[in-house]
Write a protein that holds these residues in place. Structure first.
Motif, mmCIF file in Angstrom:
data_model
loop_
_atom_site.group_PDB
_atom_site.id
_atom_site.type_symbol
_atom_site.label_atom_id
_atom_site.label_comp_id
_atom_site.label_asym_id
_atom_site.label_seq_id
_atom_site.Cartn_x
_atom_site.Cartn_y
_atom_site.Cartn_z
ATOM 1 N N PHE A 1 3.982 103.606 112.974
ATOM 2 C CA PHE A 1 4.281 102.180 113.081
ATOM 3 C C PHE A 1 3.692 101.620 114.376
ATOM 4 O O PHE A 1 3.141 100.510 114.395
ATOM 5 C CB PHE A 1 5.801 102.006 113.062
ATOM 6 C CG PHE A 1 6.267 100.683 112.528
ATOM 7 C CD1 PHE A 1 5.772 100.166 111.347
ATOM 8 C CD2 PHE A 1 7.249 99.955 113.197
ATOM 9 C CE1 PHE A 1 6.230 98.954 110.844
ATOM 10 C CE2 PHE A 1 7.708 98.753 112.712
ATOM 11 C CZ PHE A 1 7.190 98.252 111.541
ATOM 12 N N ALA B 1 0.093 101.112 113.868
ATOM 13 C CA ALA B 1 -0.185 99.919 113.071
ATOM 14 C C ALA B 1 -0.130 98.664 113.934
ATOM 15 O O ALA B 1 -0.954 97.751 113.779
ATOM 16 C CB ALA B 1 0.814 99.825 111.917
ATOM 17 N N TYR C 1 3.607 105.737 102.815
ATOM 18 C CA TYR C 1 3.939 104.419 103.348
ATOM 19 C C TYR C 1 3.113 104.088 104.586
ATOM 20 O O TYR C 1 2.470 103.035 104.678
ATOM 21 C CB TYR C 1 5.433 104.375 103.660
ATOM 22 C CG TYR C 1 5.967 103.001 104.006
ATOM 23 C CD1 TYR C 1 5.212 101.849 103.862
ATOM 24 C CD2 TYR C 1 7.274 102.864 104.481
ATOM 25 C CE1 TYR C 1 5.716 100.606 104.169
ATOM 26 C CE2 TYR C 1 7.798 101.623 104.789
ATOM 27 C CZ TYR C 1 7.011 100.493 104.647
ATOM 28 O OH TYR C 1 7.523 99.264 104.961
ATOM 29 N N THR C 2 3.112 104.994 105.556
ATOM 30 C CA THR C 2 2.427 104.691 106.813
ATOM 31 C C THR C 2 0.925 104.560 106.618
ATOM 32 O O THR C 2 0.288 103.675 107.200
ATOM 33 C CB THR C 2 2.709 105.764 107.870
ATOM 34 O OG1 THR C 2 2.315 107.057 107.372
ATOM 35 C CG2 THR C 2 4.193 105.808 108.221
ATOM 36 N N TYR D 1 -0.576 103.632 103.895
ATOM 37 C CA TYR D 1 -0.845 102.398 103.168
ATOM 38 C C TYR D 1 -0.906 101.211 104.131
ATOM 39 O O TYR D 1 -1.811 100.371 104.039
ATOM 40 C CB TYR D 1 0.231 102.138 102.109
ATOM 41 C CG TYR D 1 0.047 100.806 101.416
ATOM 42 C CD1 TYR D 1 -0.956 100.638 100.460
ATOM 43 C CD2 TYR D 1 0.832 99.709 101.757
ATOM 44 C CE1 TYR D 1 -1.164 99.403 99.854
ATOM 45 C CE2 TYR D 1 0.630 98.476 101.147
ATOM 46 C CZ TYR D 1 -0.373 98.329 100.198
ATOM 47 O OH TYR D 1 -0.579 97.102 99.611
ATOM 48 N N VAL D 2 0.048 101.139 105.048
ATOM 49 C CA VAL D 2 0.063 100.035 106.010
ATOM 50 C C VAL D 2 -1.201 100.053 106.869
ATOM 51 O O VAL D 2 -1.853 99.019 107.072
ATOM 52 C CB VAL D 2 1.328 100.108 106.891
ATOM 53 C CG1 VAL D 2 1.247 99.085 108.026
ATOM 54 C CG2 VAL D 2 2.578 99.869 106.062
ATOM 55 N N THR E 1 -4.243 99.107 104.784
ATOM 56 C CA THR E 1 -4.240 97.668 104.510
ATOM 57 C C THR E 1 -4.758 96.894 105.718
ATOM 58 O O THR E 1 -5.545 95.952 105.590
ATOM 59 C CB THR E 1 -2.822 97.198 104.142
ATOM 60 O OG1 THR E 1 -2.407 97.858 102.942
ATOM 61 C CG2 THR E 1 -2.782 95.693 103.923
ATOM 62 N N LEU F 1 -2.184 92.749 107.428
ATOM 63 C CA LEU F 1 -1.450 93.787 108.139
ATOM 64 C C LEU F 1 -0.006 93.383 108.384
ATOM 65 O O LEU F 1 0.923 94.172 108.143
ATOM 66 C CB LEU F 1 -2.152 94.096 109.472
ATOM 67 C CG LEU F 1 -1.479 95.125 110.385
ATOM 68 C CD1 LEU F 1 -1.236 96.438 109.658
ATOM 69 C CD2 LEU F 1 -2.327 95.349 111.638
ATOM 70 N N ALA G 1 2.059 93.609 105.285
ATOM 71 C CA ALA G 1 2.395 95.001 104.975
ATOM 72 C C ALA G 1 3.519 95.521 105.862
ATOM 73 O O ALA G 1 4.309 96.376 105.441
ATOM 74 C CB ALA G 1 1.159 95.882 105.116
ATOM 75 N N LEU G 2 3.608 95.017 107.081
ATOM 76 C CA LEU G 2 4.655 95.428 108.017
ATOM 77 C C LEU G 2 5.986 94.728 107.748
ATOM 78 O O LEU G 2 7.045 95.238 108.116
ATOM 79 C CB LEU G 2 4.223 95.122 109.457
ATOM 80 C CG LEU G 2 3.071 95.947 110.038
ATOM 81 C CD1 LEU G 2 2.533 95.279 111.295
ATOM 82 C CD2 LEU G 2 3.536 97.368 110.350
ATOM 83 N N CYS H 1 9.554 96.214 106.298
ATOM 84 C CA CYS H 1 10.308 97.051 107.229
ATOM 85 C C CYS H 1 10.951 96.205 108.319
ATOM 86 O O CYS H 1 12.165 96.231 108.510
ATOM 87 C CB CYS H 1 9.391 98.100 107.849
ATOM 88 S SG CYS H 1 10.233 99.195 109.026
ATOM 89 N N ALA I 1 4.255 97.492 99.619
ATOM 90 C CA ALA I 1 4.964 97.968 100.809
ATOM 91 C C ALA I 1 6.465 98.038 100.557
ATOM 92 O O ALA I 1 7.148 98.956 101.028
ATOM 93 C CB ALA I 1 4.664 97.052 102.000
#
Length: 220
Positions: A51, A54, A112-113, A115-116, A119, A128, A131-132, A135, A205
């Motif tokens: 995270f 990202a 998941y991570t 994919y973010v 993206t 981005l 996608a975040l 969460c 996401a």
């Protein structure tokens, strides 16, 4: 309507499956098996590492200094504040940082991570942040709802502190900041065709968030 609310509405049952998952219900009534929560905590630590990456990517993808500074503050907060809080919280369950760092990533964590990050690499800063969003904003929504629900168990609930953490004023500020920033990023970028793409990103996401909860249950 805020962009986030439009995305959530378009996601339909995907969003409800996420915020109303059995894992969340188990947090509310205290019935979640501890092995499920322990596995979630370890994987959430590994998730936070990615995270932070990202959000570092959000610094790179930003096209002005204001957004660069905002994203860099989030990176600093994750690495130097949130991860320490997570370590301290996990200590209450007898889980140390060495154990978490040595743990293999669950498939749900990787999916998941990555994919973010993918993206964000393929798209722009708005892609981005969308996608975040499930969460960052979703946890605040879940925490606030559970804290306000009279049916949520207070006495003897081992997960009450988790609920209070995400229902607290500090996290509410984080959530509101993310909500507002999405709208700022959408200015000059959002079209009908773009909204369709953002809906796909947001829904995917969100489904990956649901899979993250399920990962914990499957480990029990």
């Amino acid at each position: 309507m805020k962009l986030f609310n439009r995305l959530k509405e378009a996601a339909g049952t995907d969003w409800q499956d996420y915020v109303g998952h059995r894992f969340v219900a188990g947090l509310a009534d205290g019935s979640l098996p501890e092995p499920a929560f322990r596995h979630y905590l370890v994987q959430d630590y590994l998730f936070l590492i990615h995270f932070a990456r990202a959000w570092a990517l959000a610094v790179y993808k930003a096209d002005n200094l204001v957004d660069m500074r905002a994203a860099s503050e989030v990176v600093n907060g994750i690495l130097n504040v949130e991860m320490k809080l997570h370590i301290d919280y996990c200590a209450g369950f007898g889980i140390g940082p060495a154990e978490m760092e040595a743990a293999p990533e669950d498939v749900a964590t990787m999916a998941y991570t990555r994919y973010v990050l993918e993206t964000g690499l393929a798209g722009d800063v708005l892609d981005l942040h969308v996608a975040l969003a499930p969460c960052v904003i979703g946890y605040g929504e879940i925490g606030a709802r559970l804290a306000a629900d009279a049916a949520t168990k207070r006495d003897g609930n081992p997960y009450l502190s988790w609920i209070e953490m995400y229902a607290g004023d500090e996290y509410a500020d984080v959530m509101q900041g993310a909500l507002s920033h999405l709208d700022v990023l959408a200015e000059g970028r959002l079209t009908d065709a773009r909204f369709e793409r953002l809906t796909r990103i947001f829904s995917q996401a969100t489904r990956l968030e649901t899979a993250f909860w399920q990962m914990g249950l499957d480990a029990a």
